[in-house]
Design an enzyme around this catalytic site. Structure first.
Site, PDB file in Angstrom:
ATOM      1  N   LYS A 296       7.548   4.824  15.458  1.00  0.00           N
ATOM      2  CA  LYS A 296       6.778   3.579  15.580  1.00  0.00           C
ATOM      3  C   LYS A 296       6.246   3.250  14.193  1.00  0.00           C
ATOM      4  O   LYS A 296       5.239   3.801  13.751  1.00  0.00           O
ATOM      5  CB  LYS A 296       5.621   3.788  16.566  1.00  0.00           C
ATOM      6  CG  LYS A 296       5.176   2.545  17.315  1.00  0.00           C
ATOM      7  CD  LYS A 296       4.490   1.490  16.501  1.00  0.00           C
ATOM      8  CE  LYS A 296       3.071   1.663  16.115  1.00  0.00           C
ATOM      9  NZ  LYS A 296       2.664   0.622  15.129  1.00  0.00           N
TER      10      LYS A 296
ATOM     11  N   SER B  41      -5.217   6.270   9.985  1.00  0.00           N
ATOM     12  CA  SER B  41      -6.669   6.399   9.798  1.00  0.00           C
ATOM     13  C   SER B  41      -7.255   7.492  10.694  1.00  0.00           C
ATOM     14  O   SER B  41      -6.699   7.821  11.746  1.00  0.00           O
ATOM     15  CB  SER B  41      -7.335   5.062  10.120  1.00  0.00           C
ATOM     16  OG  SER B  41      -7.078   4.730  11.464  1.00  0.00           O
ATOM     17  N   THR B  42      -8.400   7.985  10.285  1.00  0.00           N
ATOM     18  CA  THR B  42      -9.093   9.010  11.073  1.00  0.00           C
ATOM     19  C   THR B  42      -9.502   8.447  12.435  1.00  0.00           C
ATOM     20  O   THR B  42      -9.405   9.138  13.458  1.00  0.00           O
ATOM     21  CB  THR B  42     -10.311   9.514  10.275  1.00  0.00           C
ATOM     22  OG1 THR B  42      -9.811  10.159   9.097  1.00  0.00           O
ATOM     23  CG2 THR B  42     -11.155  10.498  11.071  1.00  0.00           C
TER      24      THR B  42
ATOM     25  N   GLU C 123      -2.308  13.340  10.081  1.00  0.00           N
ATOM     26  CA  GLU C 123      -2.528  13.215   8.622  1.00  0.00           C
ATOM     27  C   GLU C 123      -3.376  11.962   8.471  1.00  0.00           C
ATOM     28  O   GLU C 123      -2.868  10.858   8.641  1.00  0.00           O
ATOM     29  CB  GLU C 123      -1.206  13.011   7.873  1.00  0.00           C
ATOM     30  CG  GLU C 123      -0.128  14.040   8.148  1.00  0.00           C
ATOM     31  CD  GLU C 123      -0.401  15.371   7.485  1.00  0.00           C
ATOM     32  OE1 GLU C 123      -1.291  15.434   6.619  1.00  0.00           O
ATOM     33  OE2 GLU C 123       0.266  16.342   7.850  1.00  0.00           O
TER      34      GLU C 123
ATOM     35  N   CYS D 123      -3.653   7.647   0.598  1.00  0.00           N
ATOM     36  CA  CYS D 123      -4.561   8.563   1.313  1.00  0.00           C
ATOM     37  C   CYS D 123      -5.223   9.539   0.344  1.00  0.00           C
ATOM     38  O   CYS D 123      -6.373   9.902   0.523  1.00  0.00           O
ATOM     39  CB  CYS D 123      -3.808   9.307   2.401  1.00  0.00           C
ATOM     40  SG  CYS D 123      -2.332  10.133   1.795  1.00  0.00           S
TER      41      CYS D 123
ATOM     42  N   GLU E 185     -13.871   5.462   3.023  1.00  0.00           N
ATOM     43  CA  GLU E 185     -12.536   5.232   2.459  1.00  0.00           C
ATOM     44  C   GLU E 185     -12.322   3.732   2.330  1.00  0.00           C
ATOM     45  O   GLU E 185     -12.354   3.000   3.322  1.00  0.00           O
ATOM     46  CB  GLU E 185     -11.467   5.828   3.383  1.00  0.00           C
ATOM     47  CG  GLU E 185     -10.069   5.665   2.816  1.00  0.00           C
ATOM     48  CD  GLU E 185      -8.970   6.207   3.735  1.00  0.00           C
ATOM     49  OE1 GLU E 185      -9.029   5.963   4.949  1.00  0.00           O
ATOM     50  OE2 GLU E 185      -8.058   6.870   3.218  1.00  0.00           O
TER      51      GLU E 185
HETATM   52  P1  NAD Z   1      -3.928   2.941  11.147  1.00  0.00           P
HETATM   53  O1  NAD Z   1      -4.553   4.159  11.709  1.00  0.00           O
HETATM   54  O2  NAD Z   1      -4.549   1.632  11.394  1.00  0.00           O
HETATM   55  O3  NAD Z   1      -2.429   2.800  11.717  1.00  0.00           O
HETATM   56  C1  NAD Z   1      -1.491   3.829  11.580  1.00  0.00           C
HETATM   57  C2  NAD Z   1      -0.440   3.682  12.673  1.00  0.00           C
HETATM   58  O4  NAD Z   1      -1.073   3.898  13.938  1.00  0.00           O
HETATM   59  C3  NAD Z   1       0.198   2.299  12.743  1.00  0.00           C
HETATM   60  O5  NAD Z   1       1.564   2.428  13.062  1.00  0.00           O
HETATM   61  C4  NAD Z   1      -0.565   1.639  13.887  1.00  0.00           C
HETATM   62  O6  NAD Z   1       0.153   0.625  14.532  1.00  0.00           O
HETATM   63  C5  NAD Z   1      -0.776   2.834  14.803  1.00  0.00           C
HETATM   64  N1  NAD Z   1      -1.891   2.667  15.761  1.00  0.00           N
HETATM   65  C6  NAD Z   1      -3.039   1.967  15.593  1.00  0.00           C
HETATM   66  N2  NAD Z   1      -3.795   2.048  16.708  1.00  0.00           N
HETATM   67  C7  NAD Z   1      -3.125   2.822  17.594  1.00  0.00           C
HETATM   68  C8  NAD Z   1      -3.378   3.270  18.917  1.00  0.00           C
HETATM   69  N3  NAD Z   1      -4.489   2.934  19.574  1.00  0.00           N
HETATM   70  N4  NAD Z   1      -2.469   4.077  19.521  1.00  0.00           N
HETATM   71  C9  NAD Z   1      -1.337   4.439  18.879  1.00  0.00           C
HETATM   72  N5  NAD Z   1      -1.022   4.024  17.621  1.00  0.00           N
HETATM   73  C10 NAD Z   1      -1.912   3.228  16.983  1.00  0.00           C
HETATM   74  O7  NAD Z   1      -3.726   3.225   9.598  1.00  0.00           O
HETATM   75  P2  NAD Z   1      -3.089   2.280   8.504  1.00  0.00           P
HETATM   76  O8  NAD Z   1      -4.027   1.184   8.192  1.00  0.00           O
HETATM   77  O9  NAD Z   1      -1.691   1.911   8.901  1.00  0.00           O
HETATM   78  O10 NAD Z   1      -2.966   3.286   7.260  1.00  0.00           O
HETATM   79  C11 NAD Z   1      -4.037   3.558   6.436  1.00  0.00           C
HETATM   80  C12 NAD Z   1      -4.651   4.903   6.785  1.00  0.00           C
HETATM   81  O11 NAD Z   1      -3.647   5.906   6.765  1.00  0.00           O
HETATM   82  C13 NAD Z   1      -5.685   5.338   5.780  1.00  0.00           C
HETATM   83  O12 NAD Z   1      -6.800   5.857   6.446  1.00  0.00           O
HETATM   84  C14 NAD Z   1      -4.973   6.430   4.994  1.00  0.00           C
HETATM   85  O13 NAD Z   1      -5.825   7.367   4.390  1.00  0.00           O
HETATM   86  C15 NAD Z   1      -4.117   7.035   6.036  1.00  0.00           C
HETATM   87  N6  NAD Z   1      -2.991   7.779   5.439  1.00  0.00           N
HETATM   88  C16 NAD Z   1      -3.021   9.150   5.472  1.00  0.00           C
HETATM   89  C17 NAD Z   1      -1.997   9.879   4.878  1.00  0.00           C
HETATM   90  C18 NAD Z   1      -1.990  11.397   4.901  1.00  0.00           C
HETATM   91  O14 NAD Z   1      -0.954  11.983   4.639  1.00  0.00           O
HETATM   92  N7  NAD Z   1      -3.095  12.040   5.228  1.00  0.00           N
HETATM   93  C19 NAD Z   1      -0.944   9.209   4.257  1.00  0.00           C
HETATM   94  C20 NAD Z   1      -0.937   7.822   4.245  1.00  0.00           C
HETATM   95  C21 NAD Z   1      -1.974   7.106   4.847  1.00  0.00           C
END
Ligand code: NAD
Length: 506
Positions: free
Chosen positions: A200, A254-255, A276, A311, A408
């Site tokens: 996804k 995201s967390t 992650e 991240c 963040e």
């Molecule tokens: P996000 O959490 O908004 O979305 C990530 C994914 O989760 C997307 O595909 C989104 O559609 C999906 N999602 C959102 N809500 C959901 C739900 N209720 N159920 C299932 N899936 C859902 O994050 P983002 O804005 O896409 O990315 C930024 C975040 O990712 C930042 O916090 C960043 O630090 C983190 N990140 C972490 C790493 C790591 O390796 N630790 C790497 C890259 C990004």
């Protein structure tokens, strides 16, 4: 069908020409990939993919929901049970994955361009991501036929085997900041281990994942073993996370969403959840470090690379007060050379923020920084135009109580803190709910070892930022998550142990 690049693009004009070729006519794949076919979402719904550098619409992409998730899960489960992939000899899975890596290599300019158009990062940076994604597929493919099971040390009345088996159906939910590289970090070990994988991608960057699906099909990954469901988190993502037939969730994002996924697992089938998540990483500069100009340039790149949408961005710069003024001047000089530009220009260091929402969010944080009394040293204003650009922004005099010092931001905003002692630096570095990465710059090996041991972080970079290759696990502690991508350790997440005790006559 997708366009085939006619020549290797090197200049901005080449990339613009390739972008035009890709986005005109029928070149882009925008449908979901379910059960070996490219199809519209069951509802017929679509969502817009926009280029954040120009605000132009790139494509209308299939918007999958629970109905599509169910179709994909059924196909994935059937493929797993049938065993064409799950029971294939690891060496044969390796060959197919290496073919996929070769196809990605042959199409890397197109894949890189799709990420750039979709989420605004510079093409040179996207090309670096492609190298990382391809290397990851190759590494995991090469690992899988070299991992042995175990024979436990028992008496002669038994033969005790510890076998490693694929888990079943893995749903990989990934973010937009490194669309294809984050995808590769999940799908490579999950597929190599023999699982059926449903990807996804983020609704903000679905295009490269759909092109990858075409390449996976061409490489010979069997029906139902790899599928791609573009769409939103609260619809298709949530459906996958709540499914009773998904055995593992591999998530980067995201967390806040990571916490939701753990709840969904508890509400459904206790599926494994590997997370992650976010970070607010400290980068500690001690006064004894050498070559301050070089260190300052690394410290600036640690936050401004990928527009700060990283991240492991070095978002908190902790500088020993004895050198702080001098050092901040050097960081400002380095930041000056990292201004955003057209993402299609290979010379651009930074590109556009991913979309209007993220652009607004980052500007809100900047406003709060000013209101809470941090000293804005450079940047801070949006750049005019249809695209979503923000220049490198540096705040000095940040304290741990300030919002920009704690949360963040996920944008090009550096928060500089001062410290006087090693203890103070370590306490400040660890004063965060996150624990993804930390950096330290010093020439004192005793201090390096002491501080490294005390930092609560999945990664520690000593006299560099973001070093690492496929051999190193990547992941966090605390609220940065519990998973590990890359290296042979990631294969452990996508397999389960079966203990076999065979009684023997003595
Ligand atoms: P996000 O959490 O908004 O979305 C990530 C994914 O989760 C997307 O595909 C989104 O559609 C999906 N999602 C959102 N809500 C959901 C739900 N209720 N159920 C299932 N899936 C859902 O994050 P983002 O804005 O896409 O990315 C930024 C975040 O990712 C930042 O916090 C960043 O630090 C983190 N990140 C972490 C790493 C790591 O390796 N630790 C790497 C890259 C990004």
């Amino acid at each position: 069908m997708s366009a085939t690049p006619t020549a290797i693009p090197t200049t901005k004009a080449d990339w613009q020409a390739l972008a035009e070729e890709l986005t005109q006519g029928q070149a882009l794949e925008t449908r979901a990939y379910i059960d070996d076919a490219f199809v519209a979402a069951a509802s017929g719904d679509t969502f817009e993919s926009r280029n954040p550098a120009t605000n132009e619409i790139l494509a209308q992409v299939a918007s999958c929901d629970a109905a599509d998730a169910e179709l994909a899960v059924t196909s994935a489960r059937a493929a797993f049970a049938e065993g064409e992939w799950s029971r294939l000899a690891p060496g044969k899975r390796k060959k197919v994955l290496l073919r996929l890596a070769d196809l990605m290599e042959a199409n890397k300019h197109e894949l890189a361009l799709l990420d750039t158009l979709d989420m605004g990062k510079p093409v040179s940076s996207s090309l670096g991501d492609m190298a990382g994604a391809i290397a990851c597929i190759r590494y995991q493919a090469e690992c899988i036929d070299k991992l042995y099971g175990e024979v436990a040390p028992t008496g002669e009345d038994a033969l005790a085997l510890v076998l490693r088996e694929p888990i079943g159906v893995v749903a990989a939910i990934v973010p937009w900041n490194f669309p294809l590289m984050m995808t590769a970090w999940k799908i490579a070990p999950a597929l190599a281990a023999g699982n059926s994988v449903i990807l996804k991608p983020s609704e903000k960057s679905p295009l490269s994942a759909l092109r990858l699906a075409q390449l996976a099909k061409e490489a010979g990954i069997p029906r139902g073993v790899f599928q791609v469901l573009p769409g939103f988190g609260h619809t298709v993502g949530k459906a996958l996370a709540l499914s009773m037939e998904v055995d593992c969730l591999a998530f980067t994002g995201s967390t806040a969403v990571g916490k939701q996924l753990m709840q969904y697992a508890g509400q459904s089938n206790l599926k494994r959840v590997y997370l992650e998540c976010g970070g607010k990483s400290p980068n500690i500069v001690f006064a004894d470090c050498k070559e301050l100009d070089k260190v300052a340039s690394h410290a600036a790149a640690a936050i401004f690379h990928n527009q700060g949408e990283v991240c492991i961005a070095g978002a908190r710069l902790l500088v020993e007060n004895a050198i702080r003024e001098e050092f901040v001047e050097k960081v400002l000089a380095a930041a000056e050379t990292m201004q955003p530009g057209d993402p299609l220009d290979p010379e651009s260091f930074m590109g556009a923020m991913v979309d209007e929402t993220q652009h607004r969010r980052v500007l809100d944080y900047i406003r709060q920084g000013v209101e809470e009394g941090a000293r804005l040293r450079t940047g801070g204003q949006a750049i005019d135009g249809p695209g979503y650009f923000i220049p490198p922004t540096v705040f000095d005099g940040v304290t741990p109580q300030m919002t920009i010092g704690r949360e963040e931001i996920f944008g090009p905003v550096l928060a500089v803190f001062g410290f006087d002692s090693e203890e103070e630096a370590v306490a400040m570095a660890n004063d965060t709910p996150y624990g993804l990465a930390a950096g330290l710059w010093s020439q004192d090996i005793d201090r390096i070892m002491r501080v490294t041991g005390r930092l609560q972080s999945g990664q520690v970079f000593v006299n560099n930022w973001a070093g690492g290759d496929q051999t190193m696990p990547f992941g966090g502690v605390k609220q940065s998550g519990n998973g590990r991508d890359k290296s042979h350790h990631s294969l452990e997440e996508y397999s389960s142990l079966k203990s076999v005790w065979m009684a023997l006559e003595t």
